[in-house]
Design a protein around this motif. Structure first.
Motif, PDB file in Angstrom:
ATOM      1  N   VAL A  51      -3.120   2.782  -8.173  1.00  0.00           N
ATOM      2  CA  VAL A  51      -3.500   1.199  -7.778  1.00  0.00           C
ATOM      3  C   VAL A  51      -3.090   0.582  -9.189  1.00  0.00           C
ATOM      4  O   VAL A  51      -3.612   0.946 -10.219  1.00  0.00           O
ATOM      5  N   PRO A  52      -2.292  -0.466  -8.957  1.00  0.00           N
ATOM      6  CA  PRO A  52      -1.901  -1.248 -10.169  1.00  0.00           C
ATOM      7  C   PRO A  52      -3.001  -2.026 -10.690  1.00  0.00           C
ATOM      8  O   PRO A  52      -3.875  -2.498  -9.835  1.00  0.00           O
ATOM      9  N   GLN A  53      -2.954  -2.089 -12.018  1.00  0.00           N
ATOM     10  CA  GLN A  53      -4.171  -2.937 -12.515  1.00  0.00           C
ATOM     11  C   GLN A  53      -4.202  -4.198 -12.424  1.00  0.00           C
ATOM     12  O   GLN A  53      -5.397  -4.702 -11.971  1.00  0.00           O
ATOM     13  N   SER A  54      -3.274  -5.003 -11.904  1.00  0.00           N
ATOM     14  CA  SER A  54      -3.184  -6.322 -11.497  1.00  0.00           C
ATOM     15  C   SER A  54      -3.971  -6.591 -10.399  1.00  0.00           C
ATOM     16  O   SER A  54      -4.686  -7.462  -9.871  1.00  0.00           O
ATOM     17  N   SER A  95       8.019   9.771   9.008  1.00  0.00           N
ATOM     18  CA  SER A  95       8.684   9.329   8.035  1.00  0.00           C
ATOM     19  C   SER A  95       7.874   8.282   7.147  1.00  0.00           C
ATOM     20  O   SER A  95       7.050   7.373   7.471  1.00  0.00           O
ATOM     21  N   ASP A  96       8.314   8.202   5.744  1.00  0.00           N
ATOM     22  CA  ASP A  96       7.637   7.382   5.091  1.00  0.00           C
ATOM     23  C   ASP A  96       7.942   5.940   5.125  1.00  0.00           C
ATOM     24  O   ASP A  96       7.376   5.032   4.418  1.00  0.00           O
ATOM     25  N   GLN A  97       8.934   5.827   5.863  1.00  0.00           N
ATOM     26  CA  GLN A  97       9.306   4.388   5.927  1.00  0.00           C
ATOM     27  C   GLN A  97       8.438   3.630   7.282  1.00  0.00           C
ATOM     28  O   GLN A  97       8.555   2.320   7.317  1.00  0.00           O
ATOM     29  N   PHE A  98       7.371   4.269   7.655  1.00  0.00           N
ATOM     30  CA  PHE A  98       6.494   3.762   8.374  1.00  0.00           C
ATOM     31  C   PHE A  98       5.014   4.083   8.100  1.00  0.00           C
ATOM     32  O   PHE A  98       4.860   5.252   7.669  1.00  0.00           O
ATOM     33  N   PRO A  99       4.193   3.127   7.976  1.00  0.00           N
ATOM     34  CA  PRO A  99       2.860   3.287   7.607  1.00  0.00           C
ATOM     35  C   PRO A  99       2.030   4.535   8.499  1.00  0.00           C
ATOM     36  O   PRO A  99       0.998   4.947   7.771  1.00  0.00           O
ATOM     37  N   ALA A 111       0.613  -1.080  -0.008  1.00  0.00           N
ATOM     38  CA  ALA A 111       0.050   0.012  -0.044  1.00  0.00           C
ATOM     39  C   ALA A 111       0.763   1.039   0.041  1.00  0.00           C
ATOM     40  O   ALA A 111       0.382   2.197  -0.529  1.00  0.00           O
ATOM     41  N   GLY A 112       2.085   1.264   0.697  1.00  0.00           N
ATOM     42  CA  GLY A 112       2.777   2.563   0.643  1.00  0.00           C
ATOM     43  C   GLY A 112       3.451   2.662  -0.741  1.00  0.00           C
ATOM     44  O   GLY A 112       3.683   4.126  -0.975  1.00  0.00           O
ATOM     45  N   GLU A 113       3.472   1.664  -1.478  1.00  0.00           N
ATOM     46  CA  GLU A 113       4.089   2.000  -2.675  1.00  0.00           C
ATOM     47  C   GLU A 113       3.072   2.587  -3.620  1.00  0.00           C
ATOM     48  O   GLU A 113       3.209   3.242  -4.661  1.00  0.00           O
ATOM     49  N   ILE A 166      -5.663  14.610 -11.261  1.00  0.00           N
ATOM     50  CA  ILE A 166      -5.259  15.302 -10.249  1.00  0.00           C
ATOM     51  C   ILE A 166      -4.283  14.698  -9.454  1.00  0.00           C
ATOM     52  O   ILE A 166      -4.438  13.530  -9.103  1.00  0.00           O
ATOM     53  N   SER A 167      -2.993  15.253  -9.144  1.00  0.00           N
ATOM     54  CA  SER A 167      -2.014  14.661  -8.582  1.00  0.00           C
ATOM     55  C   SER A 167      -1.764  15.213  -6.993  1.00  0.00           C
ATOM     56  O   SER A 167      -2.285  16.352  -6.805  1.00  0.00           O
ATOM     57  N   ASN A 168      -1.108  14.676  -6.363  1.00  0.00           N
ATOM     58  CA  ASN A 168      -0.346  15.170  -5.253  1.00  0.00           C
ATOM     59  C   ASN A 168      -1.253  15.632  -4.212  1.00  0.00           C
ATOM     60  O   ASN A 168      -1.345  16.740  -3.552  1.00  0.00           O
ATOM     61  N   MET A 169      -2.468  14.805  -4.012  1.00  0.00           N
ATOM     62  CA  MET A 169      -3.485  15.111  -2.758  1.00  0.00           C
ATOM     63  C   MET A 169      -2.718  14.807  -1.544  1.00  0.00           C
ATOM     64  O   MET A 169      -1.857  14.034  -1.593  1.00  0.00           O
ATOM     65  N   TYR A 170      -3.291  15.336  -0.502  1.00  0.00           N
ATOM     66  CA  TYR A 170      -2.676  15.167   0.816  1.00  0.00           C
ATOM     67  C   TYR A 170      -2.915  13.819   1.343  1.00  0.00           C
ATOM     68  O   TYR A 170      -2.065  13.172   1.819  1.00  0.00           O
ATOM     69  N   GLY A 171      -3.987  13.219   1.092  1.00  0.00           N
ATOM     70  CA  GLY A 171      -4.261  11.839   1.521  1.00  0.00           C
ATOM     71  C   GLY A 171      -4.931  11.049   0.400  1.00  0.00           C
ATOM     72  O   GLY A 171      -5.338  11.511  -0.656  1.00  0.00           O
ATOM     73  N   PHE A 172      -5.195   9.728   0.450  1.00  0.00           N
ATOM     74  CA  PHE A 172      -5.754   8.904  -0.466  1.00  0.00           C
ATOM     75  C   PHE A 172      -5.131   9.343  -1.841  1.00  0.00           C
ATOM     76  O   PHE A 172      -5.608   9.323  -2.729  1.00  0.00           O
ATOM     77  N   ARG A 173      -3.621   9.113  -1.762  1.00  0.00           N
ATOM     78  CA  ARG A 173      -3.032   9.743  -2.922  1.00  0.00           C
ATOM     79  C   ARG A 173      -3.001   8.662  -3.930  1.00  0.00           C
ATOM     80  O   ARG A 173      -2.585   8.813  -5.192  1.00  0.00           O
ATOM     81  N   ALA A 174      -3.561   7.432  -3.782  1.00  0.00           N
ATOM     82  CA  ALA A 174      -3.304   6.411  -4.736  1.00  0.00           C
ATOM     83  C   ALA A 174      -4.894   6.410  -5.388  1.00  0.00           C
ATOM     84  O   ALA A 174      -5.274   5.655  -6.098  1.00  0.00           O
TER      85      ALA A 174
END
Lengths: 373, 80
Positions: free
Chosen positions: A31-34, A334-338, A22-24, A186-194
């Motif tokens: 969200v990947p098509q797969s 940090s983005d190293q933690f969810p 999910a972080g990726e 539309i990109s770069n939203m604060y949340g729900f970025r995917a």
């Protein structure tokens, strides 16, 4: 049995794929098509659709559980399920046989993805103030106007669009490849970025009259109201999932992180935060279950109970995510933690499908009938 | 007109309408006693309480505008 299988498959897939990745999705803002294909294979996109249209016909508790599992993994995935199921809900309840054949069955199978287009650059909660215009022209409706913040506009195949026909609210379905429809990511939203948001611009976009849902003001009030009500329900459970994720991450962190020679969880002020998080999450669950029970009973109070569950769950998700980030210290930013993503996503829950303030107004004006008992 | 239906409808409406007294022929929407959110609750109530299905073509505001109108509507659906 079939329903149990869907929930078990989704739970396993979430643990193996969605939660770790999910972080990726958030970082790539997609969200990947797969993933969409795998969710379709499980039957997630037909969760609330009757079996005669190829759906799973889940009850409210089961739909809630699907939402909770997705919300635990990713707010963006939850929003995909929410907007798609809002469209399937509208078509199943209010659509014509022709509309069901054309869109509902492929939507239930996940062969089409649906999105919900009400918000406009100048209009949020005030549906009566919509500026998108529908004009009758022979056997067609001509759409002019624009829609903003539309989740999964970047990939959706069909859009449920609200506008005004002769000055009165109206809804219709627009297919992605309709001439005159322009979709801007539309990109770069604060949340729900995917969440793959987009802006829809309708420039003399002509659709057949058969794409309309509802022909009088009372039906339209029912359509828009009931679709938003459905969305609030899935968002409430999704916010519960996010609260749960915050609790789990924080319990794990406080057991493994040592300060002053002992694990964090032995520090009393950390225990206070954990207690608040646990109780808030439990209260969200009880409110969501109350709403689900009312929905399965088709109780008239289900609408206000759903609004209250969404209000409670969204507020608790934000408090819980805030505490989770605080417990994690600098790691929580940090983005190293969810938990950093949880905090950003938690803010979104209080805005979409009825802001906290809109729901407070609803609950204050209509909620006393059941809250006081 | 069935008095039992009138009583059931009134009992439900009295929970939501915040005026001391309203008549069975008063238009509850025109008088702004209720709003569009209430319309959704009303239809859920009618379907559940009287065991009938409100179809798209039934969703005419005239069917739900007053106690008498709702009672007439329920009676007509019950005899179908």
């Amino acid at each position: 049995m079939k329903n149990k299988q869907l929930l078990e498959s989704l739970s396993a897939y979430s643990k193996e794929v969605l939660i770790p990745q999910a972080g990726e999705y958030d970082a790539c803002q997609a969200v990947p098509q797969s993933v969409v294909a795998e969710l379709a294979k499980m039957g997630v996109f037909g969760a609330n659709v009757d079996t005669e249209y190829g759906g799973q016909a889940l009850n409210a508790f089961e739909i809630g559980k699907v939402s909770e599992l997705l919300g635990y993994a990713s707010g963006s995935l939850l929003s995909l399920f929410t907007v798609h199921s809002m469209m399937t809900f509208a078509l199943q309840r209010w659509g014509s046989d022709w509309q069901k054949d054309r869109w509902l069955t492929p939507l239930a199978a996940g062969n089409l993805i649906g999105a919900f287009a009400v918000s406009e650059p100048e209009v949020g909660s005030d549906v009566n103030g919509l500026l998108t215009e529908f004009t009758l022209e022979d056997d067609c409706i001509v759409v002019n106007g624009s829609k903003q913040w539309i989740s999964f506009a970047q990939t959706a195949d069909v859009f449920f669009v609200a506008g005004k026909l002769n000055g009165a609210p109206a809804t219709l379905v627009v297919e992605r490849d309709t001439p005159g429809l322009e979709i801007t990511p539309i990109s770069n939203m604060y949340g729900f970025r995917a969440g793959m948001l987009g802006k829809l611009t309708f420039n003399h976009c002509k659709v057949p009259k058969a794409h309309m849902l509802g022909q009088n003001p009372l039906i339209l009030a029912q359509i828009v109201g009931s679709v938003l009500d459905h969305g609030r329900f899935t968002i409430a459970w999704g916010a519960l999932g996010l609260s749960n994720a915050c609790v789990d991450a924080s319990i794990h962190y406080t057991k493994t992180r040592y300060q002053f020679g002992e694990p964090l969880y032995q520090h009393q002020l950390i225990q206070q935060m954990l207690t608040n998080m646990l109780v808030a999450t439990r209260s969200s669950r009880l409110m969501c279950m109350d709403a689900a029970s009312a929905r399965d009973e088709s109780d008239a109070d289900m609408i206000i109970k759903t609004a209250a569950a969404k209000y409670c769950s969204a507020e608790n998700a934000l408090k819980t995510a805030n505490d989770a980030a605080q417990i994690h210290g600098a790691n929580g930013l940090s983005d190293q933690f969810p938990v950093e993503r949880y905090l950003r996503d938690a803010k979104v829950f209080g805005i979409i499908e009825g802001s906290v303030q809109m729901l407070q107004m609803m609950i204050a004006s209509q909620g006393n009938q059941w809250i006081s008992h | 007109m069935s008095q039992a239906i009138v009583n059931t409808v009134r009992q439900f409406l009295e929970e939501y309408i915040r005026v001391e007294k309203f008549e069975n022929d008063e238009n509850i929407f025109a008088k702004k006693y209720v709003n569009s959110l209430f319309a959704m609750q009303l239809i859920l109530f009618i379907e559940k309480s009287f065991g009938i299905k409100v179809e798209n073509e039934d969703l005419d505001i005239d069917n739900f505008s007053s106690v008498n109108a709702i009672t007439d509507f329920v009676s007509s659906k019950s005899t179908v």
